[in-house]
Write a protein that holds these residues in place. Sequence first.
Motif, PDB file in Angstrom:
ATOM      1  N   VAL A   1      10.033   8.152  -7.918  1.00  0.00           N
ATOM      2  CA  VAL A   1      10.006   8.245  -6.461  1.00  0.00           C
ATOM      3  C   VAL A   1      11.417   8.492  -5.930  1.00  0.00           C
ATOM      4  CG1 VAL A   1       9.475   7.008  -4.319  1.00  0.00           C
ATOM      5  CG2 VAL A   1       7.990   6.747  -6.317  1.00  0.00           C
ATOM      6  N   ASP A   2      11.530   9.389  -4.968  1.00  0.00           N
ATOM      7  CA  ASP A   2      12.791   9.709  -4.302  1.00  0.00           C
ATOM      8  C   ASP A   2      13.097   8.614  -3.277  1.00  0.00           C
ATOM      9  OD1 ASP A   2      14.836  10.739  -2.730  1.00  0.00           O
ATOM     10  OD2 ASP A   2      13.758  12.555  -2.139  1.00  0.00           O
ATOM     11  N   LEU A   3      14.195   7.887  -3.483  1.00  0.00           N
ATOM     12  CA  LEU A   3      14.578   6.796  -2.586  1.00  0.00           C
ATOM     13  C   LEU A   3      15.747   7.173  -1.675  1.00  0.00           C
ATOM     14  CD1 LEU A   3      14.337   3.682  -4.953  1.00  0.00           C
ATOM     15  CD2 LEU A   3      12.659   4.501  -3.272  1.00  0.00           C
ATOM     16  N   SER A   4      16.051   8.451  -1.565  1.00  0.00           N
ATOM     17  CA  SER A   4      17.212   8.867  -0.772  1.00  0.00           C
ATOM     18  C   SER A   4      17.044   8.557   0.716  1.00  0.00           C
ATOM     19  CB  SER A   4      17.467  10.362  -0.966  1.00  0.00           C
ATOM     20  OG  SER A   4      16.366  11.139  -0.518  1.00  0.00           O
ATOM     21  N   ALA A   5      15.808   8.371   1.185  1.00  0.00           N
ATOM     22  CA  ALA A   5      15.574   8.071   2.595  1.00  0.00           C
ATOM     23  C   ALA A   5      15.270   6.603   2.839  1.00  0.00           C
ATOM     24  CB  ALA A   5      14.432   8.938   3.128  1.00  0.00           C
ATOM     25  N   ALA A   6      15.324   5.776   1.800  1.00  0.00           N
ATOM     26  CA  ALA A   6      15.076   4.345   1.969  1.00  0.00           C
ATOM     27  C   ALA A   6      16.271   3.674   2.644  1.00  0.00           C
ATOM     28  CB  ALA A   6      14.792   3.693   0.626  1.00  0.00           C
ATOM     29  N   VAL A   7      15.996   2.568   3.326  1.00  0.00           N
ATOM     30  CA  VAL A   7      17.024   1.827   4.056  1.00  0.00           C
ATOM     31  C   VAL A   7      17.327   0.526   3.314  1.00  0.00           C
ATOM     32  CG1 VAL A   7      17.503   0.563   6.200  1.00  0.00           C
ATOM     33  CG2 VAL A   7      16.356   2.787   6.283  1.00  0.00           C
ATOM     34  N   ALA A   8      18.621   0.229   3.146  1.00  0.00           N
ATOM     35  CA  ALA A   8      19.034  -1.056   2.576  1.00  0.00           C
ATOM     36  C   ALA A   8      18.957  -2.111   3.669  1.00  0.00           C
ATOM     37  CB  ALA A   8      20.443  -0.958   2.013  1.00  0.00           C
TER      38      ALA A   8
ATOM     39  N   GLY B   1       0.778  -1.231   0.000  1.00  0.00           N
ATOM     40  CA  GLY B   1       0.000   0.000   0.000  1.00  0.00           C
ATOM     41  C   GLY B   1       0.811   1.284   0.000  1.00  0.00           C
ATOM     42  N   PRO B   2       1.737   1.484   0.953  1.00  0.00           N
ATOM     43  CA  PRO B   2       2.515   2.722   0.952  1.00  0.00           C
ATOM     44  C   PRO B   2       3.368   2.900  -0.299  1.00  0.00           C
ATOM     45  CG  PRO B   2       2.578   1.689   3.100  1.00  0.00           C
ATOM     46  CD  PRO B   2       1.942   0.696   2.180  1.00  0.00           C
ATOM     47  N   ALA B   3       4.004   1.831  -0.770  1.00  0.00           N
ATOM     48  CA  ALA B   3       4.804   1.936  -1.998  1.00  0.00           C
ATOM     49  C   ALA B   3       3.917   2.307  -3.181  1.00  0.00           C
ATOM     50  CB  ALA B   3       5.539   0.629  -2.265  1.00  0.00           C
ATOM     51  N   ASN B   4       2.728   1.700  -3.274  1.00  0.00           N
ATOM     52  CA  ASN B   4       1.805   2.049  -4.344  1.00  0.00           C
ATOM     53  C   ASN B   4       1.423   3.525  -4.291  1.00  0.00           C
ATOM     54  OD1 ASN B   4       1.733  -0.649  -5.111  1.00  0.00           O
ATOM     55  ND2 ASN B   4      -0.185  -1.082  -4.053  1.00  0.00           N
ATOM     56  N   THR B   5       1.200   4.028  -3.087  1.00  0.00           N
ATOM     57  CA  THR B   5       0.833   5.438  -2.926  1.00  0.00           C
ATOM     58  C   THR B   5       1.965   6.352  -3.375  1.00  0.00           C
ATOM     59  OG1 THR B   5      -0.669   4.916  -1.099  1.00  0.00           O
ATOM     60  CG2 THR B   5       0.093   7.183  -1.262  1.00  0.00           C
ATOM     61  N   ALA B   6       3.197   6.008  -3.002  1.00  0.00           N
ATOM     62  CA  ALA B   6       4.345   6.815  -3.421  1.00  0.00           C
ATOM     63  C   ALA B   6       4.482   6.831  -4.941  1.00  0.00           C
ATOM     64  CB  ALA B   6       5.622   6.288  -2.769  1.00  0.00           C
ATOM     65  N   VAL B   7       4.305   5.671  -5.563  1.00  0.00           N
ATOM     66  CA  VAL B   7       4.390   5.587  -7.026  1.00  0.00           C
ATOM     67  C   VAL B   7       3.315   6.453  -7.680  1.00  0.00           C
ATOM     68  CG1 VAL B   7       3.988   4.025  -8.983  1.00  0.00           C
ATOM     69  CG2 VAL B   7       5.530   3.352  -7.137  1.00  0.00           C
ATOM     70  N   ALA B   8       2.083   6.341  -7.183  1.00  0.00           N
ATOM     71  CA  ALA B   8       0.990   7.114  -7.760  1.00  0.00           C
ATOM     72  C   ALA B   8       1.231   8.610  -7.596  1.00  0.00           C
ATOM     73  CB  ALA B   8      -0.336   6.709  -7.130  1.00  0.00           C
ATOM     74  N   LEU B   9       1.716   9.037  -6.431  1.00  0.00           N
ATOM     75  CA  LEU B   9       2.020  10.453  -6.219  1.00  0.00           C
ATOM     76  C   LEU B   9       3.058  10.950  -7.214  1.00  0.00           C
ATOM     77  CD1 LEU B   9       2.177  10.641  -2.322  1.00  0.00           C
ATOM     78  CD2 LEU B   9       0.711  12.054  -3.776  1.00  0.00           C
ATOM     79  N   ALA B  10       4.137  10.192  -7.358  1.00  0.00           N
ATOM     80  CA  ALA B  10       5.214  10.610  -8.259  1.00  0.00           C
ATOM     81  C   ALA B  10       4.721  10.681  -9.698  1.00  0.00           C
ATOM     82  CB  ALA B  10       6.395   9.654  -8.137  1.00  0.00           C
TER      83      ALA B  10
ATOM     84  N   HIS C   1      11.135  -0.307  -9.905  1.00  0.00           N
ATOM     85  CA  HIS C   1       9.783   0.196 -10.111  1.00  0.00           C
ATOM     86  C   HIS C   1       9.608   1.594  -9.525  1.00  0.00           C
ATOM     87  CE1 HIS C   1       5.442   0.197 -10.457  1.00  0.00           C
ATOM     88  NE2 HIS C   1       5.284   0.240  -9.136  1.00  0.00           N
ATOM     89  N   LEU C   2      10.049   1.774  -8.298  1.00  0.00           N
ATOM     90  CA  LEU C   2       9.914   3.072  -7.644  1.00  0.00           C
ATOM     91  C   LEU C   2      10.725   4.146  -8.370  1.00  0.00           C
ATOM     92  CD1 LEU C   2      10.176   1.683  -4.029  1.00  0.00           C
ATOM     93  CD2 LEU C   2       8.226   3.009  -4.842  1.00  0.00           C
ATOM     94  N   SER C   3      11.951   3.825  -8.702  1.00  0.00           N
ATOM     95  CA  SER C   3      12.813   4.799  -9.387  1.00  0.00           C
ATOM     96  C   SER C   3      12.262   5.158 -10.762  1.00  0.00           C
ATOM     97  CB  SER C   3      14.232   4.249  -9.525  1.00  0.00           C
ATOM     98  OG  SER C   3      14.826   4.049  -8.264  1.00  0.00           O
ATOM     99  N   ALA C   4      11.780   4.166 -11.506  1.00  0.00           N
ATOM    100  CA  ALA C   4      11.246   4.418 -12.841  1.00  0.00           C
ATOM    101  C   ALA C   4      10.012   5.309 -12.797  1.00  0.00           C
ATOM    102  CB  ALA C   4      10.918   3.105 -13.530  1.00  0.00           C
ATOM    103  N   SER C   5       9.304   5.293 -11.675  1.00  0.00           N
ATOM    104  CA  SER C   5       8.121   6.140 -11.522  1.00  0.00           C
ATOM    105  C   SER C   5       8.469   7.526 -11.002  1.00  0.00           C
ATOM    106  CB  SER C   5       7.118   5.467 -10.579  1.00  0.00           C
ATOM    107  OG  SER C   5       6.632   4.263 -11.148  1.00  0.00           O
TER     108      SER C   5
END
Length: 324
Positions: free
Chosen positions: A83-90, A44-53, A77-81
């Motif tokens: 979405v800013d992943l600078s705050a994501a955790v590996a 759900g949250p990832a889908n929302t981020a993609v849709a926003l971007a 998927h997120l990057s191609a849409s």
Amino acid sequence: MIAVLGECVADGFTARPPAPPASPSGAPGGGAGEVALRVLPGGGPANTAVALARLGTHARFLGRLSGDVFGALFREHLSASGVDLSAAVAAEEPSTLAVASLDAHGQAAYTFYAGGTADWQWTSHELELSRLGQAGCLHTGSLALVRDPGRAAVEELVKAAAARATISIDPNVRPTLAARSDYQVTRWCEWADILKLSDDDLEFLLPGVPVERACDTWHAAGARLIVITKGAAGALISLDGARATVPAPSVRVVDTVGAGDSFTAGLLHDLETKGLLGGRLDGLDLAAAVQAAEFAARVSAMTCAVAGADPPWASQLAEPAPRL
């Protein structure tokens, strides 16, 4: 900028491959009994981020992304849409997998494989307030606020962010992974400005309670804007107790996967473009809330018209959605 905090989930859709020819002895071919699994990025949250971007909002995703094959799929998927992943955790843990089955109406039921997976292992040092950057809104919910061991750290961040940003929450209940008592919606409303949920969520959380009474309870707890989506029946908008309804566009439904997440994104995007986020929604009136929900319903309908959680890009909104 809108920050979104929560999970990525590998959505596996099942299909039985065509049966191979029987052997000369009459025994089934080698593929008998197999089930093919088509995996798409979800959560759900990832889908929302993609849709926003895709709608044109700067969306920053705070998620724990595994290094496994599904984690690579999420990042791509997120990057191609956009979405800013600078705050994501590996993350070292594996990704969460959900196997979905669709009914005749395109509604999905999920079986989750979520034990010990990356999405729930948040620690306080991974969720420092600085990760939000200049975000004027933080959206979260789904399983992030109910799954141990990370939910306490998530809640700490959201409460801290409420001092400077609009807080949006979507419970997006998953009864197979969390109990009713885990969804502390009334308490969350003490620091949430926007509460969005479906009528199915409402029935699970407050069985038999009229929607108006539920809204009044959550308004009294602190939430100013409450939106309850009702599928083909549209949505109810309640702003400080003043209420209106929004119809759902008629579309040819392929499935409803990600429809609620797209609705949330459309709602937040519209409010953001009008400069209404960043505080306690002081400039919002019912007419503006209805307009935002109408836009959200359009985005959601377009998501229903395609397979999987594949929300539209801004350029596609000028195109008519496939109708019945």
